[in-house]
Design a protein around this motif. Structure first.
Motif, PDB file in Angstrom:
ATOM      1  N   ALA A 189      -4.760  -4.178  -6.243  1.00 29.08           N
ATOM      2  CA  ALA A 189      -4.536  -4.324  -7.681  1.00 29.08           C
ATOM      3  C   ALA A 189      -5.693  -3.716  -8.462  1.00 29.08           C
ATOM      4  O   ALA A 189      -5.493  -3.089  -9.507  1.00 29.08           O
ATOM      5  CB  ALA A 189      -4.366  -5.796  -8.030  1.00 29.08           C
ATOM      6  N   ARG A 190      -6.920  -3.857  -7.965  1.00 28.20           N
ATOM      7  CA  ARG A 190      -8.082  -3.254  -8.629  1.00 28.20           C
ATOM      8  C   ARG A 190      -7.989  -1.732  -8.631  1.00 28.20           C
ATOM      9  O   ARG A 190      -8.293  -1.077  -9.627  1.00 28.20           O
ATOM     10  CB  ARG A 190      -9.374  -3.694  -7.945  1.00 28.20           C
ATOM     11  CG  ARG A 190      -9.778  -5.097  -8.272  1.00 28.20           C
ATOM     12  CD  ARG A 190     -11.121  -5.446  -7.689  1.00 28.20           C
ATOM     13  NE  ARG A 190     -11.492  -6.805  -8.086  1.00 28.20           N
ATOM     14  CZ  ARG A 190     -12.047  -7.695  -7.299  1.00 28.20           C
ATOM     15  NH1 ARG A 190     -12.329  -7.389  -6.043  1.00 28.20           N
ATOM     16  NH2 ARG A 190     -12.336  -8.889  -7.743  1.00 28.20           N
ATOM     17  N   ARG A 191      -7.575  -1.166  -7.489  1.00 29.47           N
ATOM     18  CA  ARG A 191      -7.426   0.285  -7.401  1.00 29.47           C
ATOM     19  C   ARG A 191      -6.353   0.788  -8.348  1.00 29.47           C
ATOM     20  O   ARG A 191      -6.452   1.874  -8.904  1.00 29.47           O
ATOM     21  CB  ARG A 191      -7.096   0.695  -5.964  1.00 29.47           C
ATOM     22  CG  ARG A 191      -8.290   0.672  -5.034  1.00 29.47           C
ATOM     23  CD  ARG A 191      -7.986   1.336  -3.710  1.00 29.47           C
ATOM     24  NE  ARG A 191      -6.944   0.632  -2.959  1.00 29.47           N
ATOM     25  CZ  ARG A 191      -7.158  -0.371  -2.111  1.00 29.47           C
ATOM     26  NH1 ARG A 191      -8.384  -0.792  -1.905  1.00 29.47           N
ATOM     27  NH2 ARG A 191      -6.156  -0.938  -1.484  1.00 29.47           N
ATOM     28  N   ALA A 192      -5.306  -0.017  -8.558  1.00 23.75           N
ATOM     29  CA  ALA A 192      -4.207   0.382  -9.447  1.00 23.75           C
ATOM     30  C   ALA A 192      -4.593   0.212 -10.916  1.00 23.75           C
ATOM     31  O   ALA A 192      -3.863   0.648 -11.803  1.00 23.75           O
ATOM     32  CB  ALA A 192      -2.966  -0.440  -9.127  1.00 23.75           C
ATOM     33  N   GLY A 193      -5.716  -0.444 -11.181  1.00 24.41           N
ATOM     34  CA  GLY A 193      -6.168  -0.620 -12.557  1.00 24.41           C
ATOM     35  C   GLY A 193      -5.557  -1.821 -13.244  1.00 24.41           C
ATOM     36  O   GLY A 193      -5.560  -1.903 -14.472  1.00 24.41           O
ATOM     37  N   ALA A 194      -5.034  -2.766 -12.487  1.00 23.20           N
ATOM     38  CA  ALA A 194      -4.425  -3.959 -13.074  1.00 23.20           C
ATOM     39  C   ALA A 194      -5.518  -4.911 -13.570  1.00 23.20           C
ATOM     40  O   ALA A 194      -6.653  -4.878 -13.107  1.00 23.20           O
ATOM     41  CB  ALA A 194      -3.552  -4.664 -12.041  1.00 23.20           C
ATOM     42  N   ILE A 195      -5.144  -5.739 -14.517  1.00 24.69           N
ATOM     43  CA  ILE A 195      -6.054  -6.756 -15.015  1.00 24.69           C
ATOM     44  C   ILE A 195      -6.083  -7.890 -13.995  1.00 24.69           C
ATOM     45  O   ILE A 195      -5.039  -8.405 -13.604  1.00 24.69           O
ATOM     46  CB  ILE A 195      -5.600  -7.280 -16.392  1.00 24.69           C
ATOM     47  CG1 ILE A 195      -5.601  -6.144 -17.391  1.00 24.69           C
ATOM     48  CG2 ILE A 195      -6.494  -8.415 -16.844  1.00 24.69           C
ATOM     49  CD1 ILE A 195      -4.988  -6.512 -18.715  1.00 24.69           C
ATOM     50  N   ILE A 196      -7.302  -8.287 -13.606  1.00 25.59           N
ATOM     51  CA  ILE A 196      -7.427  -9.266 -12.536  1.00 25.59           C
ATOM     52  C   ILE A 196      -8.252 -10.451 -13.017  1.00 25.59           C
ATOM     53  O   ILE A 196      -9.296 -10.296 -13.637  1.00 25.59           O
ATOM     54  CB  ILE A 196      -8.108  -8.645 -11.301  1.00 25.59           C
ATOM     55  CG1 ILE A 196      -7.245  -7.514 -10.770  1.00 25.59           C
ATOM     56  CG2 ILE A 196      -8.368  -9.685 -10.234  1.00 25.59           C
ATOM     57  CD1 ILE A 196      -7.882  -6.761  -9.656  1.00 25.59           C
ATOM     58  N   GLY A 197      -7.766 -11.630 -12.725  1.00 20.21           N
ATOM     59  CA  GLY A 197      -8.520 -12.853 -12.974  1.00 20.21           C
ATOM     60  C   GLY A 197      -8.499 -13.662 -11.689  1.00 20.21           C
ATOM     61  O   GLY A 197      -7.439 -13.886 -11.102  1.00 20.21           O
ATOM     62  N   THR A 198      -9.672 -14.057 -11.221  1.00 21.01           N
ATOM     63  CA  THR A 198      -9.720 -14.844  -9.984  1.00 21.01           C
ATOM     64  C   THR A 198     -10.176 -16.258 -10.296  1.00 21.01           C
ATOM     65  O   THR A 198     -10.997 -16.474 -11.171  1.00 21.01           O
ATOM     66  CB  THR A 198     -10.682 -14.220  -8.955  1.00 21.01           C
ATOM     67  OG1 THR A 198     -11.978 -14.164  -9.530  1.00 21.01           O
ATOM     68  CG2 THR A 198     -10.229 -12.834  -8.550  1.00 21.01           C
TER      69      THR A 198
END
Length: 154
Positions: free
Chosen positions: A36-45
């Protein structure tokens, strides 16, 4: 001209593909998060831990710990002299009072009396005033442990 009257503006759910609200995707593995990071998605952990049937977040615990570490001045505790004067006056009564008896008399919990006598309590002026009246000794100001004077007349 007729094109303006025939056009339709769609608002809300109908505009989005699928007609519904956008739902977040839950990544359960580190590989899915990296993809998801490589795809440029917004990430919240958010880390969670399970206790029995409840799942709780650890963020609140971290914030509480940070708050405690950043205390400018921790609250002052009752002086040891106050605790010694309390226990001495309590045991000097006839018959000697227990901490539980004193707590009942001043309408507080026995643990509060124990905290005051051991010096762990944060001083509360109202509680100290009740204890002074019940024990008949001064617990605030100068001359801690001296007998309480007669009541003031109006």
């Amino acid at each position: 001209m007729s094109d303006e009257w025939d056009s339709v503006t769609k608002i809300g759910k109908a505009v989005r593909p699928g007609g519904g609200a956008i739902r977040p995707t839950v990544a359960r593995t580190q590989a899915e998060i990296n993809a998801a990071r490589r795809a440029g998605a917004i990430i919240g952990t958010e880390k969670k831990y399970a206790t029995g049937n409840q799942v709780q977040s650890t963020d609140g615990q971290r914030l509480t710990k940070v708050d405690r570490e950043n205390d400018v001045a921790p609250p002052k505790k009752v002086d040891q002299n106050v605790g010694k004067a309390m226990s001495k006056a309590r045991l000097a009564k006839e018959p000697p009072m227990t901490q539980k008896d004193l707590a009942t008399k001043v309408n507080e919990k026995p643990s509060v009396i124990n905290d005051y006598e051991s010096g762990r309590a944060v001083p509360n002026q109202q509680v100290l005033a009740k204890l002074e009246r019940a024990l008949g000794v001064k617990l605030r100001g100068k001359d801690i442990g001296s007998p309480l004077g007669p009541a003031k007349k109006k």
